[in-house]
Scaffold this motif. Structure first.
Motif, PDB file in Angstrom:
ATOM      1  N   ALA A 176       0.826  -1.203   0.000  1.00 35.35           N
ATOM      2  CA  ALA A 176       0.000   0.000   0.000  1.00 35.35           C
ATOM      3  C   ALA A 176       0.864   1.259   0.000  1.00 35.35           C
ATOM      4  CB  ALA A 176      -0.924  -0.011   1.215  1.00 35.35           C
ATOM      5  N   ARG A 177       1.979   1.211   0.705  1.00 41.55           N
ATOM      6  CA  ARG A 177       2.868   2.367   0.793  1.00 41.55           C
ATOM      7  C   ARG A 177       3.671   2.546  -0.513  1.00 41.55           C
ATOM      8  NH1 ARG A 177       3.655   6.209   5.193  1.00 41.55           N
ATOM      9  NH2 ARG A 177       5.397   7.475   4.465  1.00 41.55           N
ATOM     10  N   MET A 178       4.030   1.454  -1.159  1.00 37.41           N
ATOM     11  CA  MET A 178       4.882   1.505  -2.343  1.00 37.41           C
ATOM     12  C   MET A 178       4.106   1.725  -3.633  1.00 37.41           C
ATOM     13  SD  MET A 178       7.318  -1.731  -1.263  1.00 37.41           S
ATOM     14  CE  MET A 178       8.305  -1.754  -2.744  1.00 37.41           C
ATOM     15  N   SER A 179       2.822   1.408  -3.643  1.00 38.34           N
ATOM     16  CA  SER A 179       2.041   1.492  -4.884  1.00 38.34           C
ATOM     17  C   SER A 179       0.666   2.077  -4.592  1.00 38.34           C
ATOM     18  CB  SER A 179       1.889   0.093  -5.496  1.00 38.34           C
ATOM     19  OG  SER A 179       1.038  -0.712  -4.697  1.00 38.34           O
ATOM     20  N   ALA A 180      -0.205   2.023  -5.616  1.00 33.70           N
ATOM     21  CA  ALA A 180      -1.569   2.522  -5.458  1.00 33.70           C
ATOM     22  C   ALA A 180      -2.525   1.428  -5.005  1.00 33.70           C
ATOM     23  CB  ALA A 180      -2.064   3.120  -6.776  1.00 33.70           C
ATOM     24  N   ALA A 181      -2.006   0.227  -4.738  1.00 25.94           N
ATOM     25  CA  ALA A 181      -2.865  -0.869  -4.273  1.00 25.94           C
ATOM     26  C   ALA A 181      -3.419  -0.550  -2.884  1.00 25.94           C
ATOM     27  CB  ALA A 181      -2.080  -2.176  -4.227  1.00 25.94           C
ATOM     28  N   ARG A 182      -4.647  -0.954  -2.643  1.00 24.99           N
ATOM     29  CA  ARG A 182      -5.293  -0.701  -1.351  1.00 24.99           C
ATOM     30  C   ARG A 182      -5.846  -1.998  -0.773  1.00 24.99           C
ATOM     31  NH1 ARG A 182      -2.449   2.654  -1.606  1.00 24.99           N
ATOM     32  NH2 ARG A 182      -2.736   4.903  -1.696  1.00 24.99           N
ATOM     33  N   PRO A 183      -4.976  -2.845  -0.282  1.00 23.51           N
ATOM     34  CA  PRO A 183      -5.429  -4.116   0.297  1.00 23.51           C
ATOM     35  C   PRO A 183      -6.031  -3.913   1.679  1.00 23.51           C
ATOM     36  CG  PRO A 183      -3.075  -3.911   0.576  1.00 23.51           C
ATOM     37  CD  PRO A 183      -3.506  -2.708  -0.230  1.00 23.51           C
ATOM     38  N   LYS A 184      -6.725  -4.935   2.156  1.00 28.39           N
ATOM     39  CA  LYS A 184      -7.250  -4.899   3.517  1.00 28.39           C
ATOM     40  C   LYS A 184      -6.099  -5.044   4.502  1.00 28.39           C
ATOM     41  CE  LYS A 184     -10.533  -7.265   6.559  1.00 28.39           C
ATOM     42  NZ  LYS A 184     -11.482  -8.388   6.690  1.00 28.39           N
ATOM     43  N   ILE A 185      -6.065  -4.160   5.487  1.00 25.18           N
ATOM     44  CA  ILE A 185      -4.973  -4.156   6.467  1.00 25.18           C
ATOM     45  C   ILE A 185      -5.559  -4.175   7.871  1.00 25.18           C
ATOM     46  CG2 ILE A 185      -2.981  -2.888   7.364  1.00 25.18           C
ATOM     47  CD1 ILE A 185      -2.704  -1.629   4.580  1.00 25.18           C
ATOM     48  N   ALA A 186      -5.096  -5.115   8.675  1.00 25.89           N
ATOM     49  CA  ALA A 186      -5.548  -5.181  10.068  1.00 25.89           C
ATOM     50  C   ALA A 186      -4.485  -5.903  10.883  1.00 25.89           C
ATOM     51  CB  ALA A 186      -6.890  -5.904  10.184  1.00 25.89           C
ATOM     52  N   ASP A 187      -4.522  -5.756  12.198  1.00 25.81           N
ATOM     53  CA  ASP A 187      -3.495  -6.319  13.077  1.00 25.81           C
ATOM     54  C   ASP A 187      -3.926  -7.678  13.616  1.00 25.81           C
ATOM     55  OD1 ASP A 187      -1.192  -6.560  14.470  1.00 25.81           O
ATOM     56  OD2 ASP A 187      -1.834  -5.352  16.182  1.00 25.81           O
ATOM     57  N   TYR A 188      -4.149  -8.622  12.696  1.00 27.74           N
ATOM     58  CA  TYR A 188      -4.416  -9.996  13.133  1.00 27.74           C
ATOM     59  C   TYR A 188      -3.998 -10.936  12.004  1.00 27.74           C
ATOM     60  CZ  TYR A 188      -8.756  -9.268  10.466  1.00 27.74           C
ATOM     61  OH  TYR A 188      -9.672  -8.968   9.485  1.00 27.74           O
ATOM     62  N   PRO A 189      -3.724 -12.207  12.326  1.00 26.95           N
ATOM     63  CA  PRO A 189      -3.216 -13.148  11.312  1.00 26.95           C
ATOM     64  C   PRO A 189      -4.213 -13.351  10.177  1.00 26.95           C
ATOM     65  CG  PRO A 189      -2.915 -14.032  13.516  1.00 26.95           C
ATOM     66  CD  PRO A 189      -3.788 -12.818  13.665  1.00 26.95           C
ATOM     67  N   PHE A 190      -3.689 -13.602   8.978  1.00 31.30           N
ATOM     68  CA  PHE A 190      -4.483 -13.936   7.797  1.00 31.30           C
ATOM     69  C   PHE A 190      -5.466 -12.848   7.410  1.00 31.30           C
ATOM     70  CE2 PHE A 190      -3.639 -18.178   9.838  1.00 31.30           C
ATOM     71  CZ  PHE A 190      -2.595 -18.511   8.999  1.00 31.30           C
ATOM     72  N   THR A 191      -5.065 -11.582   7.567  1.00 33.68           N
ATOM     73  CA  THR A 191      -5.903 -10.500   7.055  1.00 33.68           C
ATOM     74  C   THR A 191      -6.018 -10.615   5.546  1.00 33.68           C
ATOM     75  OG1 THR A 191      -5.073  -9.083   8.832  1.00 33.68           O
ATOM     76  CG2 THR A 191      -6.189  -8.003   6.996  1.00 33.68           C
ATOM     77  N   THR A 192      -4.892 -10.889   4.894  1.00 33.97           N
ATOM     78  CA  THR A 192      -4.882 -11.045   3.439  1.00 33.97           C
ATOM     79  C   THR A 192      -5.264 -12.484   3.098  1.00 33.97           C
ATOM     80  OG1 THR A 192      -3.124  -9.403   3.220  1.00 33.97           O
ATOM     81  CG2 THR A 192      -3.478 -10.873   1.351  1.00 33.97           C
ATOM     82  N   ILE A 193      -6.358 -12.639   2.378  1.00 29.00           N
ATOM     83  CA  ILE A 193      -6.801 -13.980   1.984  1.00 29.00           C
ATOM     84  C   ILE A 193      -6.798 -14.156   0.471  1.00 29.00           C
ATOM     85  CG2 ILE A 193      -8.164 -14.365   4.056  1.00 29.00           C
ATOM     86  CD1 ILE A 193     -10.648 -13.608   2.482  1.00 29.00           C
ATOM     87  N   VAL A 194      -6.498 -13.088  -0.276  1.00 28.81           N
ATOM     88  CA  VAL A 194      -6.316 -13.185  -1.725  1.00 28.81           C
ATOM     89  C   VAL A 194      -5.073 -12.404  -2.099  1.00 28.81           C
ATOM     90  CG1 VAL A 194      -8.781 -13.419  -2.194  1.00 28.81           C
ATOM     91  CG2 VAL A 194      -7.745 -11.152  -2.249  1.00 28.81           C
ATOM     92  N   PRO A 195      -4.364 -12.789  -3.160  1.00 18.57           N
ATOM     93  CA  PRO A 195      -3.187 -12.023  -3.579  1.00 18.57           C
ATOM     94  C   PRO A 195      -3.581 -10.628  -4.063  1.00 18.57           C
ATOM     95  CG  PRO A 195      -3.228 -14.204  -4.596  1.00 18.57           C
ATOM     96  CD  PRO A 195      -4.577 -13.976  -3.984  1.00 18.57           C
ATOM     97  N   ASN A 196      -2.699  -9.682  -3.868  1.00 19.06           N
ATOM     98  CA  ASN A 196      -2.903  -8.318  -4.348  1.00 19.06           C
ATOM     99  C   ASN A 196      -1.750  -7.924  -5.258  1.00 19.06           C
ATOM    100  OD1 ASN A 196      -5.296  -7.491  -2.682  1.00 19.06           O
ATOM    101  ND2 ASN A 196      -3.877  -7.973  -1.024  1.00 19.06           N
ATOM    102  N   LEU A 197      -2.053  -7.135  -6.278  1.00 17.27           N
ATOM    103  CA  LEU A 197      -1.035  -6.642  -7.195  1.00 17.27           C
ATOM    104  C   LEU A 197      -0.986  -5.124  -7.140  1.00 17.27           C
ATOM    105  CD1 LEU A 197      -1.464  -8.762 -10.475  1.00 17.27           C
ATOM    106  CD2 LEU A 197       0.359  -8.922  -8.793  1.00 17.27           C
ATOM    107  N   GLY A 198       0.218  -4.580  -7.246  1.00 14.68           N
ATOM    108  CA  GLY A 198       0.395  -3.137  -7.300  1.00 14.68           C
ATOM    109  C   GLY A 198       1.548  -2.788  -8.218  1.00 14.68           C
ATOM    110  N   VAL A 199       1.458  -1.648  -8.886  1.00 15.87           N
ATOM    111  CA  VAL A 199       2.535  -1.172  -9.757  1.00 15.87           C
ATOM    112  C   VAL A 199       3.354  -0.139  -8.998  1.00 15.87           C
ATOM    113  CG1 VAL A 199       3.124  -0.023 -11.919  1.00 15.87           C
ATOM    114  CG2 VAL A 199       1.181  -1.608 -11.829  1.00 15.87           C
ATOM    115  N   VAL A 200       4.652  -0.383  -8.895  1.00 20.70           N
ATOM    116  CA  VAL A 200       5.555   0.510  -8.165  1.00 20.70           C
ATOM    117  C   VAL A 200       6.376   1.297  -9.180  1.00 20.70           C
ATOM    118  CG1 VAL A 200       7.413   0.647  -6.479  1.00 20.70           C
ATOM    119  CG2 VAL A 200       5.676  -1.159  -6.281  1.00 20.70           C
ATOM    120  N   LYS A 201       6.394   2.616  -9.053  1.00 26.62           N
ATOM    121  CA  LYS A 201       7.170   3.467  -9.957  1.00 26.62           C
ATOM    122  C   LYS A 201       8.386   4.010  -9.216  1.00 26.62           C
ATOM    123  CE  LYS A 201       3.357   4.839 -12.993  1.00 26.62           C
ATOM    124  NZ  LYS A 201       2.629   5.956 -13.619  1.00 26.62           N
ATOM    125  N   VAL A 202       9.535   3.855  -9.855  1.00 29.88           N
ATOM    126  CA  VAL A 202      10.786   4.370  -9.299  1.00 29.88           C
ATOM    127  C   VAL A 202      11.467   5.166 -10.404  1.00 29.88           C
ATOM    128  CG1 VAL A 202      12.982   3.803  -8.210  1.00 29.88           C
ATOM    129  CG2 VAL A 202      10.995   2.338  -7.813  1.00 29.88           C
TER     130      VAL A 202
END
Length: 458
Positions: A176-202
């Protein structure tokens, strides 16, 4: 909904039958044969569509069939070809035969196509079988059934780099910090249950980053949520291994976590253990992080692994980390492109050698099965399927055709004797080594048909 695996049943359209017809008009004596050819069946084609990202279209519908070709008609009217059936799949879909496991293709480019099931050939009308001694052939070919099989679709995300690590180490926060992707974020195990893709520009460069659900010990054996997504790491040329410098829940040791995840990845696919790895110590702003970071840095130095200390919360250390990833990605792309060129050149050379060393006879194979001899070969089986069995003239023509193709010689070489049972494409014959002698016209006609088949195969 994210669905990354599906099995579907596909069938190409059946070919239309050729027509047996004779021209009948006033003042036109002996008009001759004028039956049209049947149309070929449509193909089932898979194509990579960048507008979709999941195989959800195939969650409930599993059977797909292309249109059949229409039959030929008199006055040399050929039947229409059946329409192709085109099915959309996401970029990165691997296609396998569900029964044999054979890899049929890998759709990794937008618009790339793969024929999953071919349509059947249309049968030829009776004008094709005219010879000097057979002026009025009273038979035509039937249409060939379309290819039918089950295929497994397996989606593997196309990403230059993948974030891997234990649950809740901050992978989603990093993407989320490196790209425009906005995945679900929370402080517990297995918050992410599907892969997420983001494009990082440098600067002027960019790369695709994947956030894969967290892995736990035993993931390669099916434990936890991450085992279903290990396949998504396979396409990533660079692995970004994230460890938690804060200790996380249960006061975990980052070095121990790193070793567990590395072991699971190696067990899933041996070649993944050889991929370039960059270790990322996240949550550097947390209490106790400096001490854990120093231990992790020393461990990486011992194992010759690049190490970066960052904080997804504050952005500390991210600039240098992103530049290092971009540089590594560019190097990996160059190596991958060179390897792909070498592989394509090798494949082309092998194909050429095969064609130059194997003639028409190599397409006929005979195997002993129980008390019968089973003959296989694409052209031979097609001839049997397209024969009209209640037409004696068509059956005699088939016998001569098989003899000319070398089937009789192959059977004798395999040990067949007169009276033995022979099976071709589901049909049962009694072997008679002296039947269906060829006349000169039939020999010339079958030579012409064989050459035509070889040209179509090329």
């Amino acid at each position: 909904m994210f669905i990354d695996e599906a099995t579907i049943h596909v069938k190409g359209g059946d070919g239309g039958a050729g027509c047996m017809s004779f021209r009948r008009e006033a003042h036109v004596p002996k008009g001759g044969p004028d039956g049209g050819d049947g149309g070929a069946g449509g193909n089932v084609i898979l194509y990579a569509d960048p507008r979709i990202s999941s195989l959800v279209d195939y969650r409930f519908k599993h059977h797909f069939k292309a249109a059949r070709g229409t039959h030929g008609k008199g006055s040399k009217l050929d039947g229409a070809r059946g329409d192709d059936l085109r099915l959309r799949v996401p970029i990165g879909t691997l296609v396998r035969d569900a029964d044999t496991g054979e890899e049929l293709g890998d759709l990794v480019f937008a618009g790339q196509e793969l024929t999953a099931a071919e349509g059947g050939y249309g049968g030829r009308g009776n004008p094709h079988f005219v010879t000097a001694t057979r002026r009025a052939p009273a038979f035509a070919e039937l249409g060939e059934p379309g290819q039918e099989r089950s295929v497994t679709l397996e989606l593997k995300l196309l990403a230059d780099a993948a974030l891997i690590g234990m649950p809740s180490v901050g992978k989603s926060s990093l993407i989320a910090r490196m790209s425009a992707a906005r995945p679900k974020i929370a402080d517990y195990p297995f918050t992410t249950i599907v892969p997420n893709l983001g494009v990082v520009k440098v600067g002027e460069d960019s790369f695709v980053l994947a956030d894969v659900p967290g892995l736990i010990e035993g993931a390669s054996d099916g434990k936890g949520l991450g085992h279903a997504f290990l396949r998504h790491i396979e396409r990533s040329a660079l692995l970004l291994h994230v460890v938690d410098l804060s200790g996380g829940y249960e006061d975990r040791d980052p070095i121990h976590d790193y070793e567990i995840v590395s072991c699971e990845i190696a067990q899933h696919a041996t070649e993944l253990a050889e991929r370039p790895v960059i270790v990322v110590g996240n949550k550097s702003d947390a209490e106790g992080a400096p001490a854990r970071s120093a231990q992790m840095q020393a461990y990486c130095a011992t194992h010759h692994l690049p190490y970066f200390e960052v904080s997804a919360a504050t952005g500390a250390g991210l600039d240098s980390f992103m530049r290092a990833v971009a540089t590594a990605v560019i190097e990996q792309r160059a190596q991958t492109a060179a390897a792909a060129r070498d592989a394509e050149e090798a494949r082309t050379e092998v194909t050429y050698l095969y064609r130059s060393r194997h003639g028409r006879d190599a397409q006929v194979q005979v195997e002993r099965e129980d008390a019968a001899y089973v003959v296989t070969g694409r052209n031979v089986e097609r001839w049997v399927i397209q024969t009209e069995w209640d037409n004696e003239e068509a059956v005699v023509f088939l016998q001569r055709r098989l003899k000319r193709a070398g089937v009789e010689d192959a059977l004798i070489a395999a040990g067949a004797r007169e009276g033995d049972e022979v099976r071709i494409a589901g049909r049962v014959f009694e072997f008679d080594g002296g039947s269906a002698e060829l006349d000169a016209d039939d020999a010339r006609e079958l030579d012409r048909l064989a050459k035509r088949f070889e040209e179509s195969e090329r």
